[in-house]
Write an enzyme that holds these catalytic residues in place. Structure first.
Site, short mmCIF file in Angstrom:
data_model
loop_
_atom_site.label_atom_id
_atom_site.label_comp_id
_atom_site.label_asym_id
_atom_site.label_seq_id
_atom_site.Cartn_x
_atom_site.Cartn_y
_atom_site.Cartn_z
N HIS A 57 0.85 -1.20 0.00
CA HIS A 57 0.00 0.00 0.00
C HIS A 57 0.88 1.24 0.00
O HIS A 57 1.80 1.35 0.81
CB HIS A 57 -0.91 0.02 1.23
CG HIS A 57 -2.03 -0.97 1.16
ND1 HIS A 57 -3.32 -0.67 1.54
CD2 HIS A 57 -2.07 -2.25 0.73
CE1 HIS A 57 -4.10 -1.72 1.36
NE2 HIS A 57 -3.36 -2.70 0.87
N TYR B 23 -9.44 5.22 7.49
CA TYR B 23 -9.62 5.56 8.90
C TYR B 23 -10.71 6.63 8.95
O TYR B 23 -10.51 7.73 8.44
CB TYR B 23 -8.33 6.13 9.50
CG TYR B 23 -7.22 5.12 9.67
CD1 TYR B 23 -6.47 4.68 8.59
CD2 TYR B 23 -6.93 4.61 10.94
CE1 TYR B 23 -5.44 3.76 8.75
CE2 TYR B 23 -5.90 3.68 11.11
CZ TYR B 23 -5.18 3.26 10.02
OH TYR B 23 -4.16 2.34 10.18
N PRO C 228 -4.19 -0.08 18.78
CA PRO C 228 -3.90 -0.51 17.40
C PRO C 228 -4.06 0.57 16.33
O PRO C 228 -3.72 0.34 15.18
CB PRO C 228 -4.88 -1.67 17.17
CG PRO C 228 -5.93 -1.52 18.21
CD PRO C 228 -5.34 -0.81 19.36
N LYS D 158 1.22 -0.17 15.16
CA LYS D 158 2.62 -0.21 15.54
C LYS D 158 3.05 -1.44 16.35
O LYS D 158 4.25 -1.72 16.46
CB LYS D 158 2.97 1.03 16.39
CG LYS D 158 2.96 2.32 15.62
CD LYS D 158 4.19 2.44 14.73
CE LYS D 158 3.98 3.44 13.64
NZ LYS D 158 4.14 2.95 12.30
N TYR E 66 3.73 6.74 10.24
CA TYR E 66 2.96 5.55 9.83
C TYR E 66 3.86 4.50 9.20
O TYR E 66 3.74 3.31 9.49
CB TYR E 66 1.84 5.97 8.87
CG TYR E 66 0.76 4.93 8.74
CD1 TYR E 66 -0.24 4.82 9.70
CD2 TYR E 66 0.75 4.04 7.68
CE1 TYR E 66 -1.23 3.85 9.59
CE2 TYR E 66 -0.22 3.07 7.56
CZ TYR E 66 -1.22 2.97 8.52
OH TYR E 66 -2.19 2.00 8.43
C1 LIG Z 1 -6.90 -6.54 17.42
C2 LIG Z 1 -5.45 -6.19 17.30
C3 LIG Z 1 -5.00 -5.55 16.15
C4 LIG Z 1 -3.66 -5.22 16.04
N1 LIG Z 1 -3.24 -4.57 14.90
C5 LIG Z 1 -1.92 -4.31 14.74
C6 LIG Z 1 -1.43 -3.77 13.50
O1 LIG Z 1 -2.17 -3.49 12.56
N2 LIG Z 1 -0.08 -3.58 13.37
C7 LIG Z 1 0.78 -3.89 14.38
O2 LIG Z 1 1.98 -3.69 14.20
N3 LIG Z 1 0.34 -4.41 15.57
C8 LIG Z 1 -0.98 -4.64 15.77
N4 LIG Z 1 -1.43 -5.24 16.95
C9 LIG Z 1 -0.48 -5.56 18.01
C10 LIG Z 1 0.30 -6.84 17.76
O3 LIG Z 1 -0.57 -7.90 17.48
C11 LIG Z 1 1.19 -7.15 18.99
O4 LIG Z 1 1.89 -5.98 19.31
C12 LIG Z 1 2.15 -8.31 18.71
O5 LIG Z 1 1.48 -9.54 18.75
C13 LIG Z 1 3.29 -8.33 19.74
O6 LIG Z 1 4.10 -9.45 19.52
P1 LIG Z 1 4.86 -10.17 20.73
O7 LIG Z 1 5.64 -11.27 20.11
O8 LIG Z 1 5.56 -9.16 21.52
O9 LIG Z 1 3.71 -10.71 21.68
P2 LIG Z 1 2.55 -11.77 21.42
O10 LIG Z 1 2.17 -11.81 19.99
O11 LIG Z 1 1.49 -11.46 22.41
O12 LIG Z 1 3.23 -13.17 21.75
C14 LIG Z 1 3.50 -13.57 23.07
C15 LIG Z 1 3.46 -15.08 23.15
O13 LIG Z 1 3.90 -15.50 24.44
C16 LIG Z 1 3.07 -16.56 24.88
N5 LIG Z 1 3.13 -16.61 26.36
C17 LIG Z 1 2.52 -15.77 27.22
N6 LIG Z 1 2.84 -16.11 28.49
C18 LIG Z 1 3.65 -17.18 28.42
C19 LIG Z 1 4.30 -17.98 29.41
N7 LIG Z 1 4.17 -17.73 30.71
N8 LIG Z 1 5.07 -19.02 29.00
C20 LIG Z 1 5.22 -19.27 27.66
N9 LIG Z 1 4.62 -18.54 26.69
C21 LIG Z 1 3.85 -17.51 27.07
C22 LIG Z 1 1.71 -16.23 24.31
O14 LIG Z 1 0.89 -17.38 24.21
C23 LIG Z 1 2.07 -15.64 22.96
O15 LIG Z 1 2.06 -16.60 21.92
C24 LIG Z 1 -2.76 -5.56 17.09
C25 LIG Z 1 -3.21 -6.23 18.24
C26 LIG Z 1 -4.54 -6.55 18.35
C27 LIG Z 1 -5.01 -7.25 19.59
#
Ligand SMILES: Cc1cc2nc3c(=O)[nH]c(=O)nc-3n(C[C@H](O)[C@H](O)[C@H](O)COP(=O)(O)OP(=O)(O)OC[C@H]3O[C@@H](n4cnc5c(N)ncnc54)[C@H](O)[C@@H]3O)c2cc1C
Length: 392
Positions: free
Chosen positions: A72, A200, A292, A296, A384
């Site tokens: 995009h 948006y 969201p 980011k 962005y």
């Molecule tokens: C509805 C929604 C829309 C979003 N849209 C966007 C977007 O458009 N762009 C964007 O950049 N971000 C977006 N985000 C945010 C993005 O999804 C998160 O920031 C991202 O998943 C972070 O990645 P992470 O690996 O840090 O954590 P997570 O993806 O949360 O991964 C953490 C992992 O650790 C595991 N875990 C937790 N506790 C334990 C434990 N005690 N022992 C072992 N494993 C454990 C969990 O099961 C999980 O799989 C959105 C979030 C949501 C909810």
């Protein structure tokens, strides 16, 4: 069992870190509480900044993203009955890719499996020990047995509900938080995109976002009460709400389709300062959350991992600790930029309960400015696509 880097959590942060370390010849084990099937099917983010796309490509896990993701070059801001385009590429030379987070997860898991990476799904009772020593460990249970993983470093990539952050004593940590009084109702539906680019929309009934996932699957959101329940929303009611908020702008019409997923997410900004203590380092949602609106969250997780990979590599290859020592300071610069951007987009686009007519006009004035001033539009576009704060 022993490894160099013990990683808790197989989200984008944990899996990408494990893969990047492998490319540098550094051994790691990833411990994940959910199953492979669950992590590969949880619907979350979908917007990848250019820097995220570039890193995935350089790391050899970007082929499907390139083939199936949609590039995009801009997005639209809709307000006061009109639509205005923010020309991301024209203003910054950069673009974004729409490619679902669970597809990124699938690509990363496939790469780790192909490289015989050590992934343990379905672990429980994870706890962290000895982070003040050079020999920390992670204890956990797997298939009924108790295990201890000894390592040089523990990396907490376990998201906002994980155990890692709490292992840094509260006295050494300052938490910054803002909870928003609204949430997002999200749907996935079958059908063609309603628009070539994301929309948006600010409307007196509340915010709406028209996004996409693929040519046949669309992602849409609308602002709601975070305590509301999906059971209160029939498909007809959802479409009526989305049409009311979006169709009013310059004759735009969104395309209805069969809804096959509904969820409500709360909106929160959060930063943990510090992101490290002893041999424990936090990355991604374990250390920070953004609403969201600015897209980011996943991109910040990837940016943390990029900094951490260089720091761990410097430790193992050159016996240097300076990059590890400054990890939190370095990462937080980009994080606070993204926190501000996400807060700004959220505050400007949403209906704020109890806002005075004066405050509502300020939202419109700000939107008028970013859509008519090239300088203001560039500020929005740089944030962005993720090049504001990119020095981190
Ligand atoms: C509805 C929604 C829309 C979003 N849209 C966007 C977007 O458009 N762009 C964007 O950049 N971000 C977006 N985000 C945010 C993005 O999804 C998160 O920031 C991202 O998943 C972070 O990645 P992470 O690996 O840090 O954590 P997570 O993806 O949360 O991964 C953490 C992992 O650790 C595991 N875990 C937790 N506790 C334990 C434990 N005690 N022992 C072992 N494993 C454990 C969990 O099961 C999980 O799989 C959105 C979030 C949501 C909810």
């Amino acid at each position: 069992m022993r490894t160099q880097v013990g990683i808790i959590g197989a989200g984008p942060a944990g899996l990408l870190l494990s893969h990047l370390l492998h490319l540098r010849g550094i051994d790691s084990v990833v411990l994940e509480s959910r199953s492979r099937d669950q992590i590969e099917s949880t619907i979350r983010a979908g917007v990848l900044e250019q820097g995220t796309m570039d890193l995935l490509t350089e790391a050899g896990v970007g082929a499907r993203m390139k083939a199936e993701g949609a590039l995009h070059h801009g997005f639209e801001l809709a307000f006061e009955g009109k639509r205005h385009r923010i020309d991301l590429t024209g203003l910054t030379g950069h673009s974004i890719t729409v490619y679902a987070q669970h597809e990124v997860i699938k690509d990363l898991v496939a790469a780790r499996v192909a490289d015989d990476g050590k992934l343990r799904f379905g672990v429980s009772e994870t706890s962290i020990h000895g982070i003040d020593t050079d020999t920390p460990s992670i204890r956990y249970r797997h298939e009924g047995e108790a295990y201890e993983l000894q390592c040089d470093f523990v990396i907490g990539c376990d998201g906002s509900q994980g155990v890692s952050r709490a292992s840094i004593p509260q006295a050494l940590r300052k938490d910054f938080e803002r909870v928003y009084p609204f949430g997002w109702f999200g749907i996935l539906c079958e059908g063609p995109p309603s628009s070539d680019e994301l929309i948006y929309a600010r409307h007196e009934r509340g915010f709406a976002l028209i996004s996409t996932r693929s040519p046949n699957v669309q992602r849409m959101y609308f602002q709601c009460d975070p305590k509301d329940s999906v059971e209160n929303w029939s498909d007809d009611r959802i479409w009526a709400e989305l049409h009311a908020r979006v169709d009013s702008h310059d004759g735009q019409t969104i395309v209805d389709g069969k809804i096959f997923q509904k969820n409500i997410v709360g909106m929160r900004s959060f930063v943990s300062n510090t992101m490290q203590h002893g041999r424990l380092f936090l990355a991604g949602d374990a250390a920070h959350i953004v609403p969201p609106t600015g897209a980011k969250g996943m991109n910040l997780a990837v940016a943390d991992v990029r900094v951490l990979t260089e720091a761990l590599n410097a430790f193992y290859v050159e016996n240097r600790t300076d990059l590890l020592d400054s990890y939190s300071t370095t990462a937080l610069k980009r994080i606070w930029r993204a926190e501000h951007f996400s807060y700004w987009m959220t505050s400007m686009m949403h209906r704020i309960e109890g806002a005075s007519p004066f405050e509502q006009q300020l939202q419109v004035a700000e939107l008028e400015y970013v859509t008519t001033s090239r300088a203001a539009a560039t500020v929005m576009a740089e944030n962005y696509v993720g090049i504001a704060g990119a020095h981190a």
